[in-house]
Design a protein around this motif. Structure first.
Motif, PDB file in Angstrom:
ATOM      1  N   VAL A 181     -10.523  53.114  68.559  1.00  0.00           N
ATOM      2  CA  VAL A 181     -11.675  52.853  67.748  1.00  0.00           C
ATOM      3  C   VAL A 181     -12.760  52.131  68.397  1.00  0.00           C
ATOM      4  CG1 VAL A 181     -10.729  50.938  66.372  1.00  0.00           C
ATOM      5  CG2 VAL A 181     -12.635  52.219  65.190  1.00  0.00           C
ATOM      6  N   THR A 182     -14.146  51.872  67.978  1.00  0.00           N
ATOM      7  CA  THR A 182     -14.788  50.977  68.699  1.00  0.00           C
ATOM      8  C   THR A 182     -15.204  50.011  67.449  1.00  0.00           C
ATOM      9  OG1 THR A 182     -15.863  52.498  70.203  1.00  0.00           O
ATOM     10  CG2 THR A 182     -17.023  50.536  69.555  1.00  0.00           C
ATOM     11  N   ILE A 183     -15.129  48.647  67.622  1.00  0.00           N
ATOM     12  CA  ILE A 183     -15.216  47.793  66.399  1.00  0.00           C
ATOM     13  C   ILE A 183     -15.654  46.426  66.944  1.00  0.00           C
ATOM     14  CG2 ILE A 183     -12.627  46.995  66.685  1.00  0.00           C
ATOM     15  CD1 ILE A 183     -12.345  46.766  63.646  1.00  0.00           C
ATOM     16  N   LEU A 184     -16.402  45.776  66.072  1.00  0.00           N
ATOM     17  CA  LEU A 184     -16.794  44.292  66.598  1.00  0.00           C
ATOM     18  C   LEU A 184     -15.587  43.411  66.746  1.00  0.00           C
ATOM     19  CD1 LEU A 184     -19.813  44.007  63.930  1.00  0.00           C
ATOM     20  CD2 LEU A 184     -19.984  44.573  66.397  1.00  0.00           C
ATOM     21  N   ARG A 185     -15.463  42.964  67.657  1.00  0.00           N
ATOM     22  CA  ARG A 185     -14.424  41.987  68.109  1.00  0.00           C
ATOM     23  C   ARG A 185     -14.244  40.782  66.584  1.00  0.00           C
ATOM     24  NH1 ARG A 185     -12.816  36.955  69.980  1.00  0.00           N
ATOM     25  NH2 ARG A 185     -11.285  36.983  71.528  1.00  0.00           N
ATOM     26  N   SER A 186     -15.416  40.446  66.067  1.00  0.00           N
ATOM     27  CA  SER A 186     -15.119  39.614  64.907  1.00  0.00           C
ATOM     28  C   SER A 186     -14.609  40.316  63.769  1.00  0.00           C
ATOM     29  CB  SER A 186     -16.626  38.893  64.349  1.00  0.00           C
ATOM     30  OG  SER A 186     -17.694  39.990  64.334  1.00  0.00           O
ATOM     31  N   ASP A 187     -14.790  41.364  63.608  1.00  0.00           N
ATOM     32  CA  ASP A 187     -14.189  42.321  62.368  1.00  0.00           C
ATOM     33  C   ASP A 187     -12.796  42.516  62.793  1.00  0.00           C
ATOM     34  OD1 ASP A 187     -16.837  42.435  61.224  1.00  0.00           O
ATOM     35  OD2 ASP A 187     -17.141  44.473  62.017  1.00  0.00           O
ATOM     36  N   LEU A 188     -12.431  42.772  64.018  1.00  0.00           N
ATOM     37  CA  LEU A 188     -10.990  42.989  64.401  1.00  0.00           C
ATOM     38  C   LEU A 188     -10.152  41.499  64.381  1.00  0.00           C
ATOM     39  CD1 LEU A 188      -8.452  44.209  65.736  1.00  0.00           C
ATOM     40  CD2 LEU A 188      -9.470  43.559  68.267  1.00  0.00           C
ATOM     41  N   SER A 189     -10.988  40.340  64.513  1.00  0.00           N
ATOM     42  CA  SER A 189     -10.387  39.073  64.417  1.00  0.00           C
ATOM     43  C   SER A 189     -10.024  38.567  62.843  1.00  0.00           C
ATOM     44  CB  SER A 189     -11.235  37.863  64.862  1.00  0.00           C
ATOM     45  OG  SER A 189     -10.819  36.778  64.624  1.00  0.00           O
ATOM     46  N   ALA A 190     -11.118  39.196  62.058  1.00  0.00           N
ATOM     47  CA  ALA A 190     -10.948  38.754  60.618  1.00  0.00           C
ATOM     48  C   ALA A 190      -9.902  39.633  60.069  1.00  0.00           C
ATOM     49  CB  ALA A 190     -12.321  39.314  59.870  1.00  0.00           C
ATOM     50  N   ALA A 191      -9.676  40.944  60.572  1.00  0.00           N
ATOM     51  CA  ALA A 191      -8.486  41.828  59.874  1.00  0.00           C
ATOM     52  C   ALA A 191      -7.125  41.357  60.360  1.00  0.00           C
ATOM     53  CB  ALA A 191      -8.779  43.195  60.640  1.00  0.00           C
ATOM     54  N   ILE A 192      -6.899  40.638  61.539  1.00  0.00           N
ATOM     55  CA  ILE A 192      -5.839  40.206  62.039  1.00  0.00           C
ATOM     56  C   ILE A 192      -5.657  38.751  61.052  1.00  0.00           C
ATOM     57  CG2 ILE A 192      -4.520  38.943  63.956  1.00  0.00           C
ATOM     58  CD1 ILE A 192      -6.128  40.700  65.754  1.00  0.00           C
ATOM     59  N   TRP A 193      -6.600  38.103  61.005  1.00  0.00           N
ATOM     60  CA  TRP A 193      -6.543  36.707  60.322  1.00  0.00           C
ATOM     61  C   TRP A 193      -6.272  37.162  58.760  1.00  0.00           C
ATOM     62  CZ3 TRP A 193      -6.704  31.727  60.471  1.00  0.00           C
ATOM     63  CH2 TRP A 193      -6.823  30.840  59.482  1.00  0.00           C
ATOM     64  N   ASP A 194      -6.534  38.221  58.126  1.00  0.00           N
ATOM     65  CA  ASP A 194      -6.313  38.531  56.604  1.00  0.00           C
ATOM     66  C   ASP A 194      -4.829  38.834  56.615  1.00  0.00           C
ATOM     67  OD1 ASP A 194      -8.851  38.071  55.867  1.00  0.00           O
ATOM     68  OD2 ASP A 194      -9.568  39.852  55.821  1.00  0.00           O
TER      69      ASP A 194
END
Length: 392
Positions: free
Chosen positions: A98-111
């Protein structure tokens, strides 16, 4: 063990997730006042995606990410001169891409931490004192504390690395290219699910449409001088000066640049360390072995490294020396191969001459031939690693 993790980007929260699963007590400290937003889009696949699947993140990443149906190179006038369908290649290797914004990936891990890991924002380490039994950590703002281990997950310009291993220039390899990324609302023209690039000698401009009528732009350009740090005005001025003679939509993009919601700029560089650990202090992700922004797999590698480190600590029964050695032994070859591959990518992202521009466009067109595409990038979609059994 009580383990301090410095950095709340990709590697840090991933490590905290698995350390907590293994029964340790991770604590995260982050210099920023909140989770970072904006940045650039990353192509996320391979063993990193497998780690995300083991964390239950795959559905969210597919929902928030993008699957681009065309990669298109255009001329000064916007005419399509080369293109290919990335999905034809990607889908042949399963759904783990998947192509994803790095900040969105970070937020998913954080959650995924579910608020159960102690985290301190707006602070970082001032000094580290490893006495062999504990690490006394002095913070810029908070009271000193002792930890069993300290893990630096604080990125390319790691403070932990500077304190425990030495100054950044001793371990950094500059690739001679500067990268900038920002996003604008309501930009036109707009091509849905198309990654549009315009490449000239010395630079590449990328435009991709995001959700909510937002458009992300990424610039990669050769630059031998200093790249300003933490000064958006100076950084944007550098972009104007360096790209003022580039055609296509670049003048219009630069004109609207001051309205960008977020802005990122940094040098494309790598970190080459002989050892990723020193006593009770270790590094992970870009802090340990940044492959550079040109490699395209920094986020995936960060998750793999964090996962393998947590597993190594679990398998070693808390013996940090054995765990740190196993961690580096398992990953060093893979990381070094990706770093070496990134060096060769410079001519694709910022060609040095017209011949390299032409070669790049021919290569894009050849990606429509399955055999050629598989030979060129198919192997990179599968990382040569078998992930260990998850702890906990």
């Amino acid at each position: 063990m009580k383990i301090l993790i410095v950095g709340a980007g990709i590697a840090g929260p991933t490590l905290a997730y698995w350390l907590r699963r293994a029964g340790h007590v991770p604590v995260i400290v982050e210099h920023a006042t909140e989770l970072r937003r904006g940045g650039y889009a990353v192509d996320f696949w391979g063993a990193g995606f497998e780690v995300a699947e083991r964390m239950g993140l795959a559905p969210r990443l597919h929902q928030e990410g993008y699957r681009f149906r065309e990669a298109r190179e255009v001329s000064d006038s916007g005419r399509r001169i080369a293109h290919f369908d990335p999905l034809r290649l990607i889908d042949g290797y399963g759904g783990g891409y998947v192509t994803i914004l790095r900040s969105d990936l970070s937020a998913a891990i954080w959650d995924a931490l579910e608020g159960e890991v102690e985290t301190v924002f707006d602070d970082t380490v001032r000094s580290l004192h490893d006495d062999g039994e504990r690490v006394l950590v002095e913070f810029l703002h908070g009271a000193p504390q002792e930890f069993d281990l300290v893990i630096g997950a604080d990125g390319l310009h790691s403070r932990v690395r500077s304190l425990a291993f030495g100054p950044e220039p001793e371990f950094s390899r500059d690739l001679g290219i500067t990268v900038a990324a920002f996003d604008l609302d309501g930009y036109r023209p707009r091509d849905e699910l198309v990654a549009v690039t315009h490449t000239v000698v010395g630079s590449l401009t990328l435009r991709i449409g995001l959700r909510d009528d937002s458009t992300m732009f990424c610039f990669m350009f050769r630059h031998d001088g200093e790249t300003p740090q933490d000064d958006r005005v100076a950084q944007q001025q550098l972009l104007r000066e360096r790209l003022r003679n580039v055609g296509w939509e670049v003048p219009a993009i630069l004109e609207q640049m001051p309205q960008a919601r977020t802005f990122f700029m940094d040098r494309a560089s790598q970190i080459l360390l002989p050892s990723w650990s020193h006593g009770r202090i270790a590094l992970v992700g870009d802090a340990a072995a940044a492959p550079s922004l040109l490699a395209g797999q920094g986020s995936a590698l960060a998750m793999v490294e964090a996962y393998v480190l947590a597993c190594a600590l679990h398998e070693a029964g808390g013996d940090h020396r054995a765990a740190f050695a196993a961690f580096q032994s398992q990953l060093h070859g893979i990381v070094r191969a990706k770093q070496n591959a990134a060096i060769g990518m410079g001519s694709a992202f910022a060609p040095r001459n017209h011949a390299q521009v032409l070669l790049r466009n021919v290569a894009i067109g050849l990606m429509n031939i399955p055999l050629v595409a598989n030979l060129a990038i198919g192997r990179s979609l599968r990382d040569p690693i078998v992930l260990p059994t998850p702890p906990g």
